[in-house]
Structures are given as structure tokens and as C-alpha cells.
Design an enzyme around this catalytic site. Structure first.
Site, PDB file in Angstrom:
ATOM      1  N   GLU A  67      -4.897   1.746   2.902  1.00  0.00           N
ATOM      2  CA  GLU A  67      -4.539   2.132   1.584  1.00  0.00           C
ATOM      3  C   GLU A  67      -3.935   0.897   0.684  1.00  0.00           C
ATOM      4  O   GLU A  67      -2.980   0.270   1.117  1.00  0.00           O
ATOM      5  CB  GLU A  67      -3.300   3.096   1.608  1.00  0.00           C
ATOM      6  CG  GLU A  67      -2.987   3.936   0.646  1.00  0.00           C
ATOM      7  CD  GLU A  67      -2.067   3.251  -0.398  1.00  0.00           C
ATOM      8  OE1 GLU A  67      -2.226   2.698  -1.291  1.00  0.00           O
ATOM      9  OE2 GLU A  67      -0.757   3.268   0.137  1.00  0.00           O
ATOM     10  N   LYS A  77       4.059  -3.652  12.464  1.00  0.00           N
ATOM     11  CA  LYS A  77       4.385  -4.895  11.827  1.00  0.00           C
ATOM     12  C   LYS A  77       4.977  -4.414  10.300  1.00  0.00           C
ATOM     13  O   LYS A  77       4.101  -4.622   9.295  1.00  0.00           O
ATOM     14  CB  LYS A  77       3.235  -5.914  11.861  1.00  0.00           C
ATOM     15  CG  LYS A  77       3.431  -7.034  11.799  1.00  0.00           C
ATOM     16  CD  LYS A  77       4.164  -7.837  10.523  1.00  0.00           C
ATOM     17  CE  LYS A  77       3.441  -7.812   9.069  1.00  0.00           C
ATOM     18  NZ  LYS A  77       4.184  -8.369   7.872  1.00  0.00           N
ATOM     19  N   CYS A 118       2.070   1.408  -5.683  1.00  0.00           N
ATOM     20  CA  CYS A 118       0.708   1.177  -5.923  1.00  0.00           C
ATOM     21  C   CYS A 118      -0.194   2.436  -6.710  1.00  0.00           C
ATOM     22  O   CYS A 118      -1.147   2.167  -7.161  1.00  0.00           O
ATOM     23  CB  CYS A 118      -0.069   1.290  -4.366  1.00  0.00           C
ATOM     24  SG  CYS A 118       0.465   2.634  -3.599  1.00  0.00           S
ATOM     25  N   GLU A 170      -3.921  -5.197 -10.972  1.00  0.00           N
ATOM     26  CA  GLU A 170      -2.458  -4.588 -10.401  1.00  0.00           C
ATOM     27  C   GLU A 170      -1.616  -5.630 -10.537  1.00  0.00           C
ATOM     28  O   GLU A 170      -1.505  -6.834  -9.875  1.00  0.00           O
ATOM     29  CB  GLU A 170      -2.547  -4.355  -8.769  1.00  0.00           C
ATOM     30  CG  GLU A 170      -1.360  -3.702  -8.418  1.00  0.00           C
ATOM     31  CD  GLU A 170      -1.493  -3.047  -6.854  1.00  0.00           C
ATOM     32  OE1 GLU A 170      -1.106  -1.813  -7.007  1.00  0.00           O
ATOM     33  OE2 GLU A 170      -1.927  -3.847  -6.178  1.00  0.00           O
TER      34      GLU A 170
END
Length: 474
Positions: free
Chosen positions: A246, A171, A280, A377
Site C-alpha cells: 500500500e 518493523k 496517503c 505526492e
């Protein structure tokens, strides 16, 4: 308008939902995709489940030949794939070719090389003399991939999964789908048996949720935000599905008091703003000795302002646009919040192109403990400089977020840098500017997730060990 790739063919989706794809540089539509739903995901998973028995028993040499052919095709179409990334994501062309296309081609080749002989039984240390262990493919893999590295993350999951004998349902991100769809065409051209690889574009709440919850998925591999990863892990957990997550990061770079500041600061700023900060493992926190803070501030401002913000197709551009208007709004909110929380913005007010989702590089200093810009983040070109008084405080600051994905340490003494690196709770620590290594394990501690991608560790993630008690002669 592209459809879905299921059971070896391009098929129409069950529903009628579609989505325009925007060029973040121009804000204009450059294509459209049709979105899959839960029924489409079910079709793809069942196709993968049907294909698994034969694919898992395919002779290793034949199976790895397919994987190498995919890598060869990706490399052969590098120019085309690069242009799709530039148009879809907005990453500068030279960077996109190396990181977004060159790396995926290498990942497929590396997976084929590392998988050779993986299925050969071995005798584990400490086991009985007649015990053997074999590594078998985990089964049907559901892969949910992000928009910031649309090809690399598909490769990081698909290449090792196929190499060890798993079948795959991907996906991809619906935000940046064009390169993923082209990759599916290349995989089809490689001639894999029907059902071994499947691609279902769709939204996270619909297609992603259906994939995570499907009872025929044996392993769910997810890359994305911590919040989304937590949500997809819940239905997977109810099915006792193995997961590899992750997720987010807020990575620190620790400059020790003997570090050479100019190369360390320049390297950190480059890393923090790579892909416009949409990475990331970006080193978005620069931790420096308090006595050297003024010098570091000047160097960080100079390095940040040396960036050229603009059209990713221009050779001089080092910072392209953010991926979407939504992401731009998010970054702007965090910058405003940082100022409101008392952090000092020492650069970040430059003129930007009138059209496009552009954010100028921003550097904060004097950031209060616990401020959102230093602990959450942001996923944009925002760097926080924080001061410490001794080595213990530096390590404490480095670990003062919920994340533990990546970090860096700089010192004139490599042994000292390595010692500090081992104290930091992060899945990867770069020492004195060491670059990214596709063969090293990549993954995090704490809220950055669990499981690993890359090299032999990433390959073994898609296998299960089986003990053959009495399988060896004594």
C-alpha cells in the site's frame, strides 16, 4: 530506553545504535529507542516461524479471544495512547483519539468478528461436486508500517494476520515509535504465546531491508512511499514472497457541474489537510468545471484559512506540525517548485509558530499540466485546484498521475457520480462526501500498489486457498 519485543520478551538489541524521539511541536527530545539490526530481525522471524505451527492450529475461539483482548486493551488505554500520538506525531488531540486510537481498537474487534468461520471448508462455484476449498493462514508475516498512522497501520496488518492464524514480525517507523512500543506492551499483556507477535524497531535500510529479504517470511505487508515499496519488493520477489504493498497517492476530487460547491469544497479541504496533509489517500487535487473556477478558488481559500495552526494539545488547533524537520523541508521545496513551475499560490503565507515543524495550509490554482505539485505526492497541507471543460477531461485529469489509491466525486445526481467514479482508476472512490469505512477494501491501482487492507478483503489477504479435491461426499 525501550528494547525489542521478540519471542514473548523484551530483549536488548544486537547492536548499540539508538535514536532520539522528537516532539515535532517543540523540537525537543521526549524519549529514545534502541534500534534493531539484521541479526535482531533474524531472531524475531525465527521466533515467529517456531510459533506458527502451534498458533495456526490453535482453536478458532481461543485465537480470536486473544485478538479481542488486544482490542479491549487498546480501547481501555485510549487516553494514554492518544497522548503518545500527540507528542510523537503532532496530530491534534481530538483527531488523534478517534482516528489514531479508536480505529485500531475497532480493527482488532472487527478482525475477530470477520474471522469467525473463515476456516470452514466451502464448495467453490464451478468446481466438481466433491471439491472443497479451505482458507489457511499464509504463514509468517513481515509488516513494515509508516509513521503517519503508527497504530492504525500496525492494527490493519496485525489484527487480521493473528485472527486467521499467522504469526507476525512488525518493523514500525523509527520516526514515531512510542505508541507502537506501548502497543507491544499491551499485546504482551493480552497473553499471546511467545513468538506469535514480535516488534523490532529499526531503520528502513537496515531492519526493514532485512525483514523484506528474509527467506522465512511468507507474506510481506508494506505501507509507505512508492519508492520504498519498490525497493522492498525486489528482495521479497527473489524469495518468491507474497507481497501486499500500500503505497503513495495523489488523489483527485472531481466536482461535477451540478455539484453543490460549498459543502464539496469544504469537505475536500478538510480531507486534504487532515493529519496536516500527511495521509496517503488525501484528496490533494480538486478538479472543477472551468466556468466555476473563480467561485471554487474563493471557497477553497476561505476553508484553508479557517484552519488554526498550532499546538496539537490546544482544543482550537486543527493543523498541528509536520512530523519532522525533514518533512517540513520537503513541503517547502514543493511549494517553491510549484511557484517556479507557474502555478498560482492563492493562500499559504501565514505567520507560524517560531518553534516546531509547522507548515501553513497552501492552495494552488492555475496549475500547469504535468507540474510536480499536481502529479507527485507531497505529504503536506498543499491543495491543487485544476479546471476542466467536460466530463471526459475531468476523468482524464483524475487519472493523470502514476497513482490510483483514492478519489472522490460530487454531483447532485448520485447515479451520475457513481458512473464517473467507476471510470476513475482508484482503489476507493468517495461519493458526495462519504467517509472512510474500516470494513471496505483499501488499496490502490498503478503505483499505489496491490493487495487490500480492511474488512473481509483485508482478512483474506493473509490467507492462502487450498483445494481439497474429493474432500466432499457426493
Amino acid at each position: 530506553m525501550k528494547g525489542l519485543y521478540i519471542d514473548g520478551a523484551w530483549v536488548a538489541p544486537h547492536g548499540t545504535d539508538a535514536l532520539d524521539v522528537l516532539d515535532p511541536t517543540t523540537e525537543q527530545a521526549i524519549g529514545a529507542i534502541r534500534l534493531g539490526d539484521a541479526e535482531d530481525v533474524d531472531r524475531a522471524v525465527r521466533a515467529a516461524a517456531r510459533a506458527f505451527p502451534r498458533w495456526s492450529r490453535t482453536p478458532e475461539r481461543e485465537r480470536l479471544g486473544y485478538v479481542r483482548e488486544i482490542g479491549r486493551l487498546v480501547a481501555a488505554h485510549a487516553d494514554e495512547l492518544t497522548e503518545l500520538i500527540v507528542a510523537d506525531l503532532g496530530m491534534p488531540r481530538a483527531m488523534a483519539r478517534e482516528a489514531q486510537v479508536g480505529a485500531p481498537a475497532e480493527i482488532f474487534m472487527m478482525a475477530a468478528e470477520l474471522a469467525e468461520g473463515l476456516s470452514v471448508p466451502s464448495h467453490p462455484p464451478g468446481a466438481a461436486a466433491n471439491t472443497l476449498v479451505v482458507r489457511e493462514p499464509a504463514g509468517v508475516v513481515g509488516a513494515i508500517t509508516p509513521w503517519n498512522f503508527p497504530l492504525q497501520e500496525i492494527a490493519a496488518k496485525t489484527a487480521p494476520a493473528l485472527a486467521v492464524g499467522c504469526t507476525v514480525v512488525v518493523k514500525p517507523s523509527e520516526v514515531v515509535p512510542l505508541a507502537a512500543l506501548r502497543l507491544a506492551e499491551l499485546i504482551d499483556a493480552a497473553g499471546l504465546p511467545a513468538g506469535v507477535f514480535n516488534l523490532v524497531p529499526g531503520t528502513g535500510p537496515v531492519a526493514g531491508a532485512a525483514l523484506a529479504a528474509h527467506p522465512l517470511i511468507d507474506l510481506l505487508s508494506f505501507t509507505g512511499s512508492t519508492a520504498t515499496g519498490s525497493r522492498v519488493a525486489e528482495p521479497a520477489g527473489r524469495n518468491v514472497t507474497k507481497t501486499a504493498l500500500e503505497m503513495g497517492g495523489k488523489s483527485p476530487c472531481v466536482l461535477l457541474d451540478d455539484a453543490s460547491l460549498e459543502p464539496a469544497v469544504r469537505d475536500t479541504v478538510t480531507n486534504a489537510f487532515f493529519n496536516s496533509g500527511q495521509t496517503c489517500d488525501a484528496l490533494t487535487r480538486l478538479l472543477v468545471p472551468r466556468t466555476r473556477l473563480p467561485e471554487v478558488e474563493k471557497l477553497a481559500v476561505a476553508a484553508a484559512e479557517a484552519n488554526t495552526v498550532g499546538d496539537p494539545r490546544d482544543e482550537d488547533t486543527t493543523l498541528g506540525p509536520l512530523v519532522s524537520g525533514r518533512q517540513l523541508d520537503r513541503v517547502r521545496r514543493y511549494i517553491d517548485r510549484g511557484v517556479a513551475e507557474g502555478a498560482r499560490l492563492i493562500t499559504g503565507h501565514r505567520a507560524l509558530p517560531a518553534r516546531g515543524f509547522f507548515a501553513g495550509p497552501a492552495v494552488f490554482t492555475e496549475v500547469p499540466a504535468g507540474a510536480a505539485v499536481a502529479s507527485e505526492e507531497i505529504f503536506g497541507p498543499v491543495l491543487c485546484v485544476q479546471a476542466y471543460d467536460d466530463e471526459d477531461e475531468a476523468v482524464e485529469l483524475a487519472d493523470a498521475t502514476p497513482y490510483g489509491l483514492s478519489a472522490a466525486v460530487w454531483s447532485a445526481d448520485r447515479e451520475r457520480a457513481s458512473r464517473v467514479a467507476r471510470r476513475i482508476r482508484a482503489g476507493q472512490v468517495h461519493i458526495n462526501g462519504a467517509g472512510f469505512d474500516l470494513g471496505a477494501p483499501f488499496g490502490g491501482f498503478k503505483h499505489s500498489g496491490h493487495g487490500r487492507e480492511g474488512g473481509r478483503y483485508g482478512l483474506e489477504e493473509f490467507t492462502q486457498p487450498k483445494a481439497l479435491l474429493g474432500g466432499a461426499e457426493t
